[in-house]
Design a protein around this motif. Structure first.
Motif, mmCIF file in Angstrom:
data_model
loop_
_atom_site.group_PDB
_atom_site.id
_atom_site.type_symbol
_atom_site.label_atom_id
_atom_site.label_comp_id
_atom_site.label_asym_id
_atom_site.label_seq_id
_atom_site.Cartn_x
_atom_site.Cartn_y
_atom_site.Cartn_z
ATOM 1 N N SER A 96 0.834 -1.203 0.000
ATOM 2 C CA SER A 96 0.000 0.000 0.000
ATOM 3 C C SER A 96 0.863 1.245 0.000
ATOM 4 C CB SER A 96 -0.901 0.001 1.240
ATOM 5 O OG SER A 96 -1.693 -1.160 1.302
ATOM 6 N N SER A 97 0.364 2.296 -0.596
ATOM 7 C CA SER A 97 1.121 3.542 -0.669
ATOM 8 C C SER A 97 1.151 4.238 0.687
ATOM 9 C CB SER A 97 0.508 4.485 -1.706
ATOM 10 O OG SER A 97 -0.751 4.978 -1.244
ATOM 11 N N VAL A 98 2.147 5.071 0.863
ATOM 12 C CA VAL A 98 2.268 5.852 2.095
ATOM 13 C C VAL A 98 0.999 6.669 2.312
ATOM 14 C CG1 VAL A 98 3.498 7.792 3.157
ATOM 15 C CG2 VAL A 98 4.787 5.919 2.096
ATOM 16 N N TYR A 99 0.513 7.306 1.247
ATOM 17 C CA TYR A 99 -0.702 8.128 1.380
ATOM 18 C C TYR A 99 -1.875 7.283 1.890
ATOM 19 C CZ TYR A 99 -4.537 11.303 0.310
ATOM 20 O OH TYR A 99 -5.642 12.108 0.419
ATOM 21 N N SER A 100 -2.098 6.126 1.260
ATOM 22 C CA SER A 100 -3.264 5.316 1.640
ATOM 23 C C SER A 100 -3.146 4.781 3.060
ATOM 24 C CB SER A 100 -3.450 4.158 0.655
ATOM 25 O OG SER A 100 -2.367 3.238 0.728
ATOM 26 N N ARG A 130 6.651 -1.524 1.333
ATOM 27 C CA ARG A 130 7.835 -2.378 1.400
ATOM 28 C C ARG A 130 9.034 -1.782 0.668
ATOM 29 N NH1 ARG A 130 3.760 -5.904 0.570
ATOM 30 N NH2 ARG A 130 4.364 -6.484 -1.546
ATOM 31 N N MET A 131 8.865 -0.617 0.060
ATOM 32 C CA MET A 131 9.984 0.074 -0.591
ATOM 33 C C MET A 131 10.643 1.082 0.339
ATOM 34 S SD MET A 131 10.390 -1.125 -3.596
ATOM 35 C CE MET A 131 11.374 0.155 -4.381
ATOM 36 N N SER A 133 12.702 2.809 3.483
ATOM 37 C CA SER A 133 13.841 2.519 4.349
ATOM 38 C C SER A 133 13.354 2.445 5.792
ATOM 39 C CB SER A 133 14.904 3.609 4.220
ATOM 40 O OG SER A 133 14.454 4.821 4.823
ATOM 41 N N THR A 134 14.246 2.034 6.688
ATOM 42 C CA THR A 134 13.886 1.930 8.105
ATOM 43 C C THR A 134 13.410 3.276 8.648
ATOM 44 O OG1 THR A 134 15.543 0.195 8.406
ATOM 45 C CG2 THR A 134 14.720 1.282 10.389
ATOM 46 N N GLY A 135 14.168 4.338 8.371
ATOM 47 C CA GLY A 135 13.802 5.655 8.874
ATOM 48 C C GLY A 135 12.509 6.172 8.285
ATOM 49 N N GLU A 136 12.294 5.910 7.003
ATOM 50 C CA GLU A 136 11.057 6.341 6.358
ATOM 51 C C GLU A 136 9.852 5.612 6.957
ATOM 52 O OE1 GLU A 136 13.174 7.295 2.029
ATOM 53 O OE2 GLU A 136 12.220 5.358 2.404
ATOM 54 N N THR A 137 10.034 4.337 7.266
ATOM 55 C CA THR A 137 8.953 3.569 7.876
ATOM 56 C C THR A 137 8.600 4.113 9.249
ATOM 57 O OG1 THR A 137 9.684 1.586 6.706
ATOM 58 C CG2 THR A 137 8.223 1.261 8.577
#
Length: 485
Positions: A96-100, A130-131, A133-137
Motif C-alpha cells: 500500500s502507498s504511504v498516502y493510503s 515495502r519500498m 527505508s527503516t527511517g522512512e517507515t
C-alpha cells in the motif's frame, strides 16, 4: 488522560512486566528508560489494549491511545504481506502507498496531507510500504498514529533508524506536539530522553525500580554502572569469538563495485558508485534515509535482484560467472532490519543461532555437536540460555535482534555486515554489541561493513567511509569514498 498501574504483572512473549504502583497524571509527559529488557512494545501494547494483564490492573480515564513501536510496525508488515498481490500482477506488488496507509486511519484528505508535509513524507506519498527505508517507515508509523488524533501517544524508540537531520527535526516536532498531545516516550539512549518530560520511570529486567523528576534523572548514576557491566560481558563475548576464530583465505579485492547503479523504473536510487574493499579494511557506510545504504549492502550479500546487472567482484570472483548465492553467503555474516523482518519462521532461539552456520532462515539441516556447543555458548553470553527452546516469535524484539547478531557472527565470516544493528536493543545490549564490534574490528577477527546513523556509535577502529550524497544532477544519490587506511 490519567493512567494508574496497580500491582501489575503482565507477560508477553518471554518477558514479564512488573509494576507495583505507577500513576501518570492527566497532561503529564513521562519518559521511560530501560537498562536491561525490551519493554517498549510491551508497555505500548498493554496501554493500547493489545493484551491483558495477568495480575493487577491498569485504570485509564476516557480517551484514545495510539502507539509507535516496533511491534506495531511488525503487525502492519504482516497485514501488508497477507494482501501481497505479486502473484496476480505483471509487476511486483510493493504494498500500500504511504498516502493510503495514513488516509485509512482518518479518512481526512486535509489531515493526511498535513501529516505528509510535517513528517517529510510528501516525496514518498506514492511509494509502496515495502519500498521504504527503516527511517522512512518510522516516520510513516508516527503519521499513522497521529492520524487518529489520539489523546495519549506512546512512542517506543521514536528516533530509531532516523538519520541525523530527521532526528533533529523530529525532536523539534515532538517538543511542539507535547503541548497538544500527552506522551509517554520510551528510549534506551540516555541522550534521547526529551527535555520536556516531567517525570522518568526507570526499569530493569521488566521491573519498575524507580520514579523521579527530570532533574534527578539527569544526575542519576545508573549509566556509569551499566557501562562497567557491559564491558565485562563484552570481554566474555570477544573471548568466545577468539576461541573459534579462523583466518580469511581471500586476497584483494574482497569486494569491488564499478559504476554501480540501482533504479526502479524511472526512479534512480544511486548511480556512479565505484567502491573497492581490500583485505583487512573496515568500512562505515553513511547517508540519509532512503539513499540506498541497505540496497548497496544487499548487492554485496547477493539478495538484491540487481546484483547481477552490476559489475561486481567479490571474494576473487566476478559475480555472475557460475557461483551460487550460497558460495557468497558462506563467507558473509549479515544482520539488518530487513533480515529481521524476513526472519518469520518460528524456530527456537538455539536454532536461530545454528542457522548462521548454514545461511538459512530457520534450520533445515542436522547441526554437528560442535556447532550445537558453540550456539549454546552464545546463548550463555547473551544471558538467554533459559530461552534455548523458546520460539523466535515468542521473544521480545530486542532478544530477537541479539540472536540475529549472534547468528551473523557465529561462523566467523570473512565479511561481517551490520546494518543498524542496535535497533530494538536496550542500553546494556547496545553497549555489549558496540564493544564487541569494536574489538572484532581492532583485532581483525572479521572485516566490518557498518551502518549507523548515530555519531556516538562510530567505532574507533573504522577509518574508511563511503558516504552517499545527493547526485549533482538531482537524480538519486552518488557516493563519496574516503579511504584513510
Amino acid at each position: 488522560m490519567e493512567i494508574k498501574f496497580t500491582t501489575l504483572q503482565a507477560e508477553q512473549s518471554a518477558f514479564t512486566l512488573n509494576i507495583e504502583n505507577w500513576i501518570i497524571e492527566d497532561a503529564q509527559p513521562w519518559g521511560v528508560f530501560s537498562t536491561e529488557g525490551d519493554i517498549g512494545s510491551l508497555i505500548a501494547d498493554l496501554l493500547s489494549g493489545e493484551f491483558e494483564t495477568d495480575t493487577g490492573k491498569v485504570v485509564k480515564t476516557a480517551g484514545s491511545i495510539a502507539q509507535v513501536s516496533l511491534g506495531e510496525q511488525q503487525r502492519l508488515l504482516d497485514q501488508e504481506l497477507a494482501k501481497n498481490d505479486t502473484d496476480f500482477m505483471d509487476k511486483i506488488d510493493h504494498g500500500s502507498s504511504v498516502y493510503s496507509l495514513i488516509y485509512q486511519q482518518c479518512e481526512d484528505p486535509a489531515l493526511t496531507e498535513r501529516l505528509l508535509e510535517e513528517l517529510d513524507l510528501i516525496g514518498l506519498k506514492n511509494s509502496g510500504f515495502r519500498m521504504l527505508s527503516t527511517g522512512e517507515t518510522r516516520r510513516l508509523m508516527l503519521a499513522r498514529a497521529l492520524a487518529i488524533k489520539p489523546d495519549f501517544l506512546v512512542l517506543d524508540e521514536p528516533y530509531a533508524g532516523l538519520d541525523v537531520e530527521h532526528r533533529q527535526s523530529l525532536a523539534v516536532y515532538l517538543q511542539t506536539l507535547s503541548k497538544q498531545v500527552q506522551m509517554l516516550v520510551i528510549v534506551s539512549r540516555e541522550t534521547e530522553m526529551p527535555e520536556w518530560v516531567e517525570k522518568v520511570a526507570l526499569f530493569t529486567q521488566g521491573q519498575l525500580v524507580s520514579q523521579m523528576d527530570k532533574v534527578a534523572w539527569d544526575n542519576h548514576p545508573i549509566i556509569a554502572q551499566i557501562k562497567a557491566q557491559s564491558v565485562e560481558q563484552s570481554d566474555q563475548m570477544i573471548a568466545l569469538i577468539q576461541k573459534h576464530h579462523h583466518s580469511s583465505p581471500f586476497n584483494n579485492p574482497i569486494f569491488e563495485l564499478t559504476d554501480g547503479r540501482v533504479a526502479y523504473g524511472d526512479q534512480t536510487i544511486f548511480s556512479g558508485v565505484n567502491w573497492r574493499i581490500n583485505k583487512g579494511e573496515h568500512w562505515q557506510v553513511k547517508g540519509p534515509n532512503g539513499c540506498g545504504k541497505s540496497t548497496l549492502l544487499g548487492l554485496i550479500f547477493g539478495d538484491h535482484p540487481q546484483c547481477y546487472s552490476n559489475d561486481i567482484q567479490i571474494f576473487g570472483r566476478q559475480r555472475g560467472t557460475g557461483e551460487t548465492i550460497w558460495d557468497i553467503k558462506k563467507n558473509i555474516g549479515m544482520v539488518s532490519s530487513a533480515l529481521h523482518l524476513q526472519y518469520r519462521v518460528n524456530c527456537s532461539a538455539l536454532d536461530v543461532i545454528l542457522s548462521g552456520f548454514y545461511d538459512s532462515i530457520g534450520l533445515y539441516q542436522q547441526p554437528t555437536p560442535q556447532e550445537k556447543s558453540i550456539a549454546q555458548e552464545w546463548l550463555g553470553i547473551l544471558h538467554m540460555s533459559q530461552f534455548a527452546r523458546t520460539t523466535f516469535k515468542q521473544l521480545a524484539y530486542g532478544q530477537q535482534r541479539l540472536l540475529l547478531i549472534a547468528r551473523a557472527i557465529v561462523k566467523h565470516p570473512s565479511l561481517l555486515i551490520v546494518d543498524e544493528p542496535y535497533q530494538g536493543l536496550d542500553y546494556l545490549g547496545r553497549r555489549l554489541v558496540k564493544n564487541s564490534l569494536e574489538l572484532i574490528a581492532r583485532e581483525n577477527l572479521s572485516q566490518l561493513l557498518y551502518v549507523s546513523h548515530y555519531h556516538e556509535d562510530s567505532l574507533d577502529s573504522i577509518h574508511n567511509y563511503l558516504t552517499f550524497v545527493a547526485a549533482s544532477d538531482g537524480n538519486g544519490y552518488e557516493a563519496v569514498v574516503n579511504c584513510i587506511d
